[in-house]
Design an enzyme around this catalytic site. Structure first.
Site: not given
Ligand code: ACO
Length: 459
Positions: A86, A120, A250
């Site tokens: 991609e 992906c 994945h």
């Molecule tokens: N210590 C431990 N855990 C923590 C801490 C900390 N200090 N701070 C946050 N966390 C945890 C949160 O509780 C959350 O856990 P949970 O999922 O069990 O609730 C996790 O860390 C992630 O934190 P969030 O604030 O919920 O998410 P964030 O806004 O950081 O975004 C996301 C995460 C959405 C995955 C982002 O990185 C993203 O958009 N990535 C790209 C999209 C993606 O990969 N999507 C997946 C499928 S599509 C694909 O393959 C591209």
């Protein structure tokens, strides 16, 4: 090769990822994220990235030439070459054509196949195409070759730690150590704007992170339900996670893999399948009446199902998590890097086992499919695949400058008329690298001298 092919599947694999990598805890500190957010919250250890001398083309040149050399496969024996990616470097010219010099110089231009793209998922589409070709009446007795190659980079912000980069090459043919159970396959395809790349001037996607997580889990549920139904029609008995030895997902980041596997146990509970014992039933009973929308939002369900899944996760999923945790999301290559991790960790005990894979590409397309692992003769046996991939050695990363590199790459993306730094000091011998993009946007690559001092021609 005999006609009427049996046990069609993956005969050999090679994986390449850049030796340049950033530790997630260093990135956490740089981004000002709370300690543990990327390492525990997302479950990631490290993230590989391309510098100015590497891209999806150089990585796939490296993976393909290394696979052919290490298995002694004559390039003339390849009859189909399919690429899943991609990462768009050219809106018309396929990555496959950049790989053709390897075959042209041996006089082989009779090779079907081009690129497949859907986030992906493109690598899985390419893999299905190659397997179907070998099983079809069009097959001419030669091998298929599948390449998954991507550089996953995100703009600064919460998605940035979920990047990564890699290329994987897979040789396809009959009598394979990894053969497809073609009847055990289910797909879920739909329209969603969870992650997409409409801005062709930027390498970065537009991403709705939360929506992408829900889309992934919904696709997983749908594929699993269809697959269970198909199995039950075929075998006349109920299917559950107990019918599978290993699951490979994945892996955008490890936490989503943990949640996904737990979701399969919740599905088993809703279908009263045999994997759910009395104590698990008790833990999941409070969630039996949730609507499916509610079930994706319920933190309590997430916790309870992860608790129920934990012992299964450790034995059935954890062995496939090594490379995705260390290298990051490799988009099309991510699921096959997870599969490579399983072979790396368990090659000597895999014969006779069933592995279920789940492939997801945003936008969205997804499939769940089953493979059987078989004992076959050298050079295509599982232990040789593990030793050729040599994953432990490749995971020894020197520290590199990530943020500075991203700035250079943003400037270079879509650019022309430049020469790269040509600094290949950290690349392994035999690795291809980008040297120049000329005033007509034509890309030129060289190969770092092999250990025995042989220099390959640039393309
Ligand atoms: N210590 C431990 N855990 C923590 C801490 C900390 N200090 N701070 C946050 N966390 C945890 C949160 O509780 C959350 O856990 P949970 O999922 O069990 O609730 C996790 O860390 C992630 O934190 P969030 O604030 O919920 O998410 P964030 O806004 O950081 O975004 C996301 C995460 C959405 C995955 C982002 O990185 C993203 O958009 N990535 C790209 C999209 C993606 O990969 N999507 C997946 C499928 S599509 C694909 O393959 C591209």
């Amino acid at each position: 090769m005999a006609l009427q092919p049996k046990n069609v599947g993956i005969l050999a694999m090679e994986i390449y990822f850049p030796p340049t990598c950033i530790q997630q805890e260093v990135l956490e500190a740089h981004d000002g994220a709370s300690k543990g957010k990327y390492t525990i919250g997302l479950g990631q250890d490290c993230m590989a990235f391309c510098t100015d001398v590497e891209d999806v083309i150089s990585m796939s040149l490296t993976a393909v030439s290394s696979l052919l050399e290490k298995y002694g496969v004559d390039p003339k024996q390849i009859g189909r070459l399919e690429v899943g990616s991609e990462t768009v470097l050219d809106k018309s010219k396929s990555i496959k054509t950049f790989l053709m010099p390897i075959f042209e110089k041996c006089g082989n231009t009779d090779i079907e196949g081009v690129d497949s793209t859907n986030a992906c998922y493109g690598g899985t589409a390419a893999l299905f195409n190659c397997v179907n070709w070998v099983e079809s009446s069009s097959w001419d007795g030669r091998y298929g070759l599948v390449v998954c190659t991507d550089s996953a980079v995100y703009a600064e912000g919460p998605a940035r730690p979920t990047g990564g980069a890699a290329a994987i090459a897979m040789l396809i043919g009959p009598n394979a150590p990894i053969s497809f159970e073609s009847k055990l396959r289910a797909s879920h395809m739909a329209h969603a704007y969870d992650f997409y790349k409409p801005d062709l001037a930027s390498e970065y996607p537009v991403v709705d992170g939360k929506l992408s997580q829900t889309c992934y889990l919904m696709a997983l549920d749908s594929c699993y339900k269809s697959l269970c139904d198909k199995y039950e029609k075929l075998e006349g008995k109920r299917f559950s996670v107990s019918d599978v030895d290993y699951f490979v997902f994945h892996s955008p980041y490890n936490k989503l893999v943990q949640k996904s596997f737990a979701r399969l146990l919740f599905n088993d509970f809703l279908r009263s399948a045999s994997s759910i014992n009395e104590s698990a039933k008790e833990k999941l009973a409070p969630f039996a009446s949730l609507t499916s929308d509610e079930s994706y939002q319920s933190r309590d369900l997430e916790k309870a199902s992860q608790q129920v899944a934990k012992p299964f996760y450790d034995s059935k999923v954890q062995p496939s998590t090594l490379v995705p945790k260390q290298v990051g999301n490799m988009y099309t290559a991510s699921i096959y890097a997870a599969f490579a991790s399983l072979i790396h960790n368990k090659h000597s005990t895999l014969a006779g086992q069933r592995v279920m894979l789940f492939s997801y590409g945003s936008g969205l397309s997804s499939s769940m499919f089953s493979v059987r692992l078989n004992e076959v003769q050298l050079p295509f046996n599982l232990s040789n695949i593990a030793s050729v991939m040599n994953i432990s050695e490749k995971l020894k990363f020197p520290p590199e400058k990530f943020v500075e590199t991203m700035k250079v790459m943003e400037h270079r993306y879509g650019g022309k008329d430049f020469v790269t730094s040509k600094d290949c000091s950290v690349l392994a011998p035999g690795t291809y690298y980008l040297t120049e993009v000329d005033s007509k946007y034509r890309r030129f690559y060289s190969k770092k001298a092999s250990e025995n001092g042989t220099l390959a021609n640039g393309h």
